[in-house]
Design an enzyme around this catalytic site. Structure first.
Site, PDB file in Angstrom:
ATOM      1  N   ALA A 107       0.842  -1.200   0.000  1.00  0.00           N
ATOM      2  CA  ALA A 107       0.000   0.000   0.000  1.00  0.00           C
ATOM      3  C   ALA A 107       0.883   1.258   0.000  1.00  0.00           C
ATOM      4  O   ALA A 107       0.616   2.216  -0.727  1.00  0.00           O
ATOM      5  CB  ALA A 107      -0.915  -0.004   1.215  1.00  0.00           C
ATOM      6  N   SER A 144       3.537  -4.953 -17.500  1.00  0.00           N
ATOM      7  CA  SER A 144       2.902  -4.790 -16.205  1.00  0.00           C
ATOM      8  C   SER A 144       1.439  -4.431 -16.460  1.00  0.00           C
ATOM      9  O   SER A 144       1.005  -4.424 -17.618  1.00  0.00           O
ATOM     10  CB  SER A 144       3.640  -3.672 -15.488  1.00  0.00           C
ATOM     11  OG  SER A 144       3.211  -3.591 -14.184  1.00  0.00           O
ATOM     12  N   LYS A 190      -6.721 -10.782  -9.221  1.00  0.00           N
ATOM     13  CA  LYS A 190      -5.306 -10.522  -9.470  1.00  0.00           C
ATOM     14  C   LYS A 190      -4.523 -11.295  -8.412  1.00  0.00           C
ATOM     15  O   LYS A 190      -4.590 -11.001  -7.220  1.00  0.00           O
ATOM     16  CB  LYS A 190      -4.996  -9.034  -9.358  1.00  0.00           C
ATOM     17  CG  LYS A 190      -3.538  -8.707  -9.665  1.00  0.00           C
ATOM     18  CD  LYS A 190      -3.358  -7.217  -9.885  1.00  0.00           C
ATOM     19  CE  LYS A 190      -1.978  -6.887 -10.420  1.00  0.00           C
ATOM     20  NZ  LYS A 190      -0.898  -7.165  -9.519  1.00  0.00           N
TER      21      LYS A 190
HETATM   22  S1  IVH Z   1      -3.193 -10.151 -17.053  1.00  0.00           S
HETATM   23  C1  IVH Z   1       0.164  -7.483 -19.628  1.00  0.00           C
HETATM   24  N1  IVH Z   1      -4.298 -11.272 -15.034  1.00  0.00           N
HETATM   25  O1  IVH Z   1       0.068  -8.819 -12.250  1.00  0.00           O
HETATM   26  C2  IVH Z   1      -0.259  -8.044 -18.374  1.00  0.00           C
HETATM   27  N2  IVH Z   1      -2.129 -10.409 -14.726  1.00  0.00           N
HETATM   28  O2  IVH Z   1       0.991  -6.128 -11.868  1.00  0.00           O
HETATM   29  C3  IVH Z   1      -1.556  -8.782 -18.482  1.00  0.00           C
HETATM   30  N3  IVH Z   1      -1.229 -10.798 -12.472  1.00  0.00           N
HETATM   31  O3  IVH Z   1       2.511  -8.927 -14.754  1.00  0.00           O
HETATM   32  C4  IVH Z   1      -1.591  -9.704 -17.389  1.00  0.00           C
HETATM   33  N4  IVH Z   1      -2.964 -11.866 -11.695  1.00  0.00           N
HETATM   34  O4  IVH Z   1       1.977 -11.144 -13.543  1.00  0.00           O
HETATM   35  C5  IVH Z   1      -3.211 -10.660 -15.466  1.00  0.00           C
HETATM   36  N5  IVH Z   1      -5.439 -12.351 -13.358  1.00  0.00           N
HETATM   37  C6  IVH Z   1      -4.356 -11.729 -13.779  1.00  0.00           C
HETATM   38  C7  IVH Z   1      -3.234 -11.519 -12.956  1.00  0.00           C
HETATM   39  C8  IVH Z   1      -2.136 -10.854 -13.461  1.00  0.00           C
HETATM   40  C9  IVH Z   1      -1.757 -11.417 -11.420  1.00  0.00           C
HETATM   41  C10 IVH Z   1       0.119 -10.192 -12.499  1.00  0.00           C
HETATM   42  C11 IVH Z   1       0.835 -10.358 -13.804  1.00  0.00           C
HETATM   43  C12 IVH Z   1       1.247  -8.964 -14.200  1.00  0.00           C
HETATM   44  C13 IVH Z   1       1.168  -8.247 -12.898  1.00  0.00           C
HETATM   45  C14 IVH Z   1       1.016  -6.765 -13.073  1.00  0.00           C
END
Ligand code: IVH
Length: 762
Positions: A45, A93, A132
């Site tokens: 945070a 990211s 996420k």
């Molecule tokens: S979609 C181009 N879906 O969060 C990135 N990412 O903070 C599209 N992550 O690098 C990724 N859960 O490693 C996606 N359900 C989810 C995710 C997720 C975790 C991670 C991922 C990304 C990072 C970014």
């Protein structure tokens, strides 16, 4: 000339710029701590707040933004020791959008969705909404249905090849069914379920190893281990959430991709909700929030992604993140409560942990009445005082933590907290003095016989990789301690079969005897343990940072326990390291040093270099340690045991506990010998003959042993047979076969006089 107002404005601009640079530096440093070292210093945070501030400053001053800004690049997790993989498609990211406390709490979500609507010119673009996962990004590349490699995100373009480690994760298939696409790059997350994380930390605590701060951290640390066998013991999981490069039957949208993953047997993130239209999206985001707590692993938001792949492509990416996705970060539920007191727990490794005793409060689904405060530093940093009103949240929705103190509500009588004073400088469990190890924040009870630690130490002592004492597991150790039969592991050696057999493992009302048969086996194992090598005993002592691997390394350099306890080699290593540090700090090349200073520094370095080379010579000659100088006046030395381990070993053997162990072992007539000791190590002195091997033959003026002693004292070695490794044959009158062999191998043949002049070169 500037007037006062212009001056003030310019001054302020300068201050803001300085603040901007500082913010960039802070974020970069925390990126490094988080991604590369897996040791974050601030909460997620807090990081988000800093990042957000940076974004705002950049919005006001777009001219400041360089491609190097943390907003323009993904973090960087690259570490040494891994082969590098160039990602065929960049690993990006996601842009965060935050929930807010007041006003329209999901304003940023609305803004994101409206942007999609505008740029696609659609009323209700279809999206998927999913949790996420708070883990580590990984990419799996399958060609013709075979896993080619698994890699981390790295800097987004290049990642670390962690295939060996990922192969230990059972749910990741090595091969796909026959109808697999030609090329499939699965992007996903490696993570650790919360319950497994708790177990792992408990085990680590019991084993005397440092615990991980949270599941993400444990994951990040694990995937970067260089020992896949160790990784296999860690409870890692994988879930797919994205796609990289692909060649195969066309995929039109998220649904197509999800069914492909299902057919391929690749575990896919769940649940994935479909939504179209703002109301629908808002609802899905709320739905994920209520579902995510029962997933059993940490989540830190919901990811919203455009469902249609060709629309994704039309929107494209920024340097850092796709424009078609966003991560909605839920506000962690926070509540105020009163800190009623701080209790001190003595861990099974002797670490004193302060624990907040709270007025119970409901938080993210459970009642929280206690929370770890980690250590004295953390308490001081947050200035936590007994009686304070504290703001609580669950980090990653799992672990309750104090966010900050509500100072406005602080009682007048509240005083700063000192752990040391609170326990009066002694262990609350056994009363022995506590100490803080150099460079460590934790206070520890150092008493080997502290009852809080006795059962753990005994269990550890008897484990397979330690002394492998059959039948002596945790339950028996607890019972032995609780019934006062032992206060330290070494007491086991004084038990008889009768005493141990009579041990009551049950309660007083319902006794359950350990039994003579089991006892006999345990005692036999203890008897056998007397002869086990030094490395196993070292492991058994449970010295911080000395696990099986380090123990084996240490045993390479020490003949037996007594030699290790004296610690000459450890001292040598630490002193050498210090010398090298001093050498490097002299730095005559630094711009601030001019003329005469430079010369003086060079002279000082020269002297130091000479001293160091001499100290290191006998070890360096045999390749045990290497002291190298690079082109730019820097020395490089790698301590083969490691600085921290050297210190820990020395500290242990000099502490009361360590001295007690040595004394008891002597009484028990146990002196563990190293089985991996490298012959000739330490026996050879530095001298003019360092590294040289001699063979003596023929009639010499003095008895041979006298010459052998002289050679050894000068750092050389005398052996009996001529081989390719012989450097010189020292031949007197006669000496038939050895002389012939030396001639055949082309080994120089010298006389007694030559040897003597080599011994004392003038
Ligand atoms: S979609 C181009 N879906 O969060 C990135 N990412 O903070 C599209 N992550 O690098 C990724 N859960 O490693 C996606 N359900 C989810 C995710 C997720 C975790 C991670 C991922 C990304 C990072 C970014």
């Amino acid at each position: 000339m500037m007037n006062l107002f212009e001056f003030a404005a310019a001054q302020q601009e300068q201050d803001t710029r300085a603040h901007y640079d500082e913010l960039c530096a802070t974020i970069r440093r925390n990126n490094e701590l988080y991604y590369a070292q897996a040791q974050p210093e601030i909460s997620d945070a807090e990081y988000d707040r800093l990042y957000r501030e940076l974004e705002e400053l950049e919005a006001a001053h777009p001219e400041w933004v360089t491609p190097d800004s943390p907003t323009q690049r993904v973090g960087n997790d690259l570490s040494e020791g891994f082969r590098k993989v160039t990602h065929p498609a960049p690993m990006l990211s996601i842009d965060d959008i935050f929930e807010h406390k007041e006003g329209e709490t999901d304003a940023e979500l609305v803004e994101f969705y409206q942007r999609l609507q505008r740029s696609l010119e659609q009323d209700a673009p279809a999206v998927v909404v999913e949790p996420k996962i708070d883990g580590c990004a990984v990419t799996l590349l399958y060609r013709k249905g075979r896993l080619v490699y698994a890699a981390t995100r790295g800097d987004g373009r290049t990642g670390d090849d962690i295939t060996a480690n990922v192969r230990t994760i059972r749910s990741v298939p090595f091969t796909l069914p026959v109808d697999a696409p030609e090329l499939l790059e699965v992007r996903g997350e490696i993570y650790m379920p919360s319950a497994d994380f708790d177990k792992l930390n408990e085990q680590r605590d019991a084993d005397g190893l440092p615990t991980f701060a949270n599941p993400r951290n444990a994951t990040a640390g694990t995937i970067k281990l260089l020992d896949a066998a160790e990784v296999a013991t860690r409870p890692l999981r994988f879930l797919a959430h994205g796609i990289g490069v692909y060649e195969g039957a066309p995929l039109h949208n998220a649904d197509d991709y999800e069914s492909l993953l299902k057919r391929m047997g690749i575990p896919c993130n769940q649940p994935i909700l479909r939504a179209a239209g703002l109301a629908d999206v808002r609802h899905a985001v709320q739905e994920i929030d209520s579902l995510r707590r029962s997933l059993g692993y940490g989540t830190d938001g919901a990811v919203i992604k455009l469902a249609d792949f060709s629309l994704r492509e039309s929107l494209g990416n920024t340097a850092r993140a796709p424009r078609w996705a966003a991560a909605f970060k839920y506000l962690p539920e926070q509540k105020e409560t009163i800190l009623k007191g701080i209790t001190i727990q003595v861990g099974r490794t002797g670490v004193l942990t302060p624990v907040a005793e709270l007025e119970p409060v409901r938080l993210s689904g459970t009642t929280v009445s206690r929370a770890t405060l980690h250590n004295q530093d953390e308490i001081a940093r947050k200035d936590i005082r007994i009686g304070d009103t504290v703001l609580m949240e669950k980090s990653g929705e799992i672990i309750p933590a104090v966010v900050h103190v509500v100072t406005a509500k602080r009682p007048a009588e509240a005083v700063p907290y000192s752990l040391y004073d609170a326990v009066g400088g002694v262990c609350p469990c056994c009363g022995a003095p506590i100490m803080q190890e150099e460079g460590q924040v934790a206070w520890r009870c150092t008493n080997f016989t502290c009852s809080a630690q006795a059962a753990m130490r005994t269990t550890y002592f008897c484990k397979r990789e330690a002394l492998d004492i059959e039948n002596l597991g945790g339950t028996v150790a607890e019972a032995l301690v609780n019934r006062g039969m032992i206060t330290s592991p070494l007491d086991l050696f004084r038990l008889t079969v009768e005493e141990l057999g009579a041990l009551n493992l049950g309660t007083n009302d319902e006794p359950r005897r350990f039994g003579e048969k089991n006892a006999a086996k345990a005692i036999a194992a203890l008897e056998a343990a007397r002869k086990l090598p030094l490395e196993r005993w070292l492991t058994a002592f449970g010295i911080p940072t000395i696990g099986t691997v380090t123990a084996r390394t240490v045993a390479k350099y020490h003949r037996d326990l007594q030699e290790l306890a004296v610690g000459d080699f450890l001292t040598f290593l630490l002193e050498l390291e210090q010398g090298v540090e001093r050498f490097n700090s002299l730095n005559p090349k630094a711009r601030s040093n001019k003329g005469a200073d430079k010369e003086q520094l060079l002279v000082q370095q020269g002297e130091l270099r000479g001293q160091l080379a001499e100290t290191v010579a006998p070890y360096a000659a045999r390749g045990y340690v290497k002291l190298e100088e690079d082109g730019s006046n820097k020395l490089k030395f790698t301590n083969p045991i490691g600085t921290v381990s050297c210190r820990n070993l020395r500290q242990y053997f000099q502490s009361a506990a360590g001295l007690m162990v040595q004394k008891t072992l002597a009484e028990l007539n146990i002196n563990p010998l190293s089985s991996g000791f490298e012959e000739n190590f330490l026996t050879v002195q530095a001298g003019p003959l360092s590294g040289k091997t001699f063979v003596l033959t023929g009639a010499l003026s003095r008895p041979r042993p006298e010459f052998e002693k002289m050679i050894a004292e000068a750092g050389g070695k005398a052996t009996g047979t001529v081989t390719k490794k012989t450097d010189y044959l020292v031949a007197g009158e006669g000496g038939g076969s050895k002389r012939d062999k030396a001639v055949k191998l082309g080994i120089p043949i010298i006389g007694e006089a030559d040897l003597l002049s080599m011994l004392s070169p003038s």
